[in-house]
Design an enzyme around this catalytic site. Structure first.
Site: not given
Ligand code: CTP
Length: 404
Positions: A209-211, A277
């Site tokens: 995943g990402n932030f 994102a």
């Protein structure tokens, strides 16, 4: 002008600043609003219902029942009657109860029944205001779509100096008027917004995943909805919530799910704002068994490309459809963002800066530069994501409409 004939529920709670509510009531009445005051039991220790009912021209509501004749005060009816609710002053206790739905007085039940936009003007001592618990509750209210009118700095009832003074009644009226006057320029527009991260599964318990927090996309959804648009918000996993009736929310997990939802709905849209994102890659293989640790052994995860949602929409777009994309670059920011805009066939690209403290993933603030296909460049200061959302919509929609 905008307050004329408006139905306002004014909530008053137990704070020294309650004396300012008398002025606030008078100003609202002078502007032509009808004001129904709902006061908490503690509020009555600071200002009397006699003063408030004289100023508002209506009996003040405090209890669920009138003790004399048992008349029931319907918070549900108040929720339907109101065009706007203002809680001023709002104590730490009331803010906490609102955030957590603790409906132990008439003011909170009215809030929970409210169909109209809600404004909250906190008033408390500086340490209480700064306390992590108060800030968490204020953050929760913001996420729930409540408008917070930040307190000012100055001398407090404790004689300490700092932030916590309830904003002046004149300023509260100005904020509310500005809100009511905000343009309805997106009425009937259908806008698709992608937001948040995507999660790409590795096994049943792990993902890539990402932030991204989704805050920017949610702020854009709120901004478009408040200007009259019908918003379809396709969001990856996020803890955020919203309650605007013009927003339809579709929750997805992976890039492929987001792609399917976006491709299916885009043809009927007037615009797409692609703030998600999206993970560019996902694990090529997915196991339904948890991957076991093997002592001392390296493991390799092969990644395969995800569909590019933005580029796919850019390929099928019609000329009347507006597309706004985002870019996050770490080098040659503007030229890379410009190239991305061309490649994906966007009209505008919003360049997020990672260089500035307070901007980007997870923060409530952001600093952006908006580039247009026609070569224009608009640079903005560090602002709240709500203000950035307004800048993006103002810039993109005004320029796009003018160029038609
Ligand atoms: N985007 C998308 N689908 C993807 C990747 C990106 O819709 N699979 C969108 C983003 O929402 C954003 C824009 O494309 O609006 C640019 O995203 P970014 O991650 O900066 O670009 P990439 O094409 O992934 O390029 P790179 O990561 O190599 O900079």
């Amino acid at each position: 002008m905008s307050l004329k004939g408006k139905h306002i529920v004014l909530g008053i709670t137990g704070s020294i600043a309650a004396y300012k509510s008398a002025t606030l009531t008078r100003l609202l009445i002078k502007k032509g609003a009808e004001v129904q005051i709902v006061i908490t039991p503690a509020g009555k220790e600071f200002i009397t219902p006699v003063t408030l009912s004289a100023l508002s021209g209506k009996p003040v509501i405090s209890e669920f029942f009138a003790s004399g004749d048992g008349t029931w005060h319907s918070h549900v009816e108040l929720g339907l009657w109101a065009d706007l609710m203002i809680v001023a002053p709002a104590t730490a206790s009331t803010i906490g109860k609102m955030a957590n739905g603790i409906a132990d007085n008439m003011l909170i039940t009215t809030y929970l029944s409210m169909k109209a936009p809600v404004f909250v003007a906190p008033a408390m001592d500086l340490d209480m205001y700064r306390h992590i618990s108060t800030q968490r509750n204020i953050g929760m209210l913001r996420n729930d779509g409540v408008h917070i009118i930040d307190p000012g700095e100055g001398e407090l009832a404790s004689h300490l100096e700092g932030k916590g003074r309830m904003e002046e009644p004149e300023k509260i009226v100005a904020v509310v008027e500005q809100f009511l006057d905000s343009p309805n320029d997106l009425t009937k527009k259908k806008i698709l917004i992608t937001a948040g991260p995507t999660y790409e599964r590795i096994d049943p318990v792990r993902f890539i995943g990402n932030f991204s927090s989704g805050k920017m996309g949610f702020a854009l959804a709120e901004e478009c909805a408040s200007r009259g648009a019908e918003v379809l918000l396709i969001t990856g996993p996020t803890a955020l919530s919203l309650s605007h009736p013009n927003i339809r929310r579709v929750d997805v997990e992976s890039a492929r799910e987001m792609y399917d939802a976006a491709i299916k709905t885009f043809p009927e849209m007037d615009a797409a704002i692609l703030s998600a994102a999206v993970a560019d890659y996902r694990p090529a293989q997915w196991t339904d068994e948890k991957i076991k640790r093997r002592e001392g052994e390296e493991i390799t995860i092969t990644l395969t490309p995800n569909p590019d949602i933005a580029a796919s929409l850019g390929k099928i777009r019609k000329p009347h459809q507006l597309i706004i994309g985002f870019a996050l670059e770490t080098s040659n920011e503007e030229s890379n963002a410009g190239r991305k805009m061309e490649k994906k066939n966007f009209d505008f690209i919003v360049l997020n800066s990672l260089q500035d403290k307070g901007a980007g993933f997870g923060y409530d603030t952001n600093k952006v530069t908006i580039l247009s296909r026609k070569g224009e460049k608009h640079s903005f200061e560090l602002k709240t994501k709500k203000e950035v959302a307004k800048d993006i919509i103002d810039t993109a929609f005004t320029t796009f409409e003018n160029s038609k």
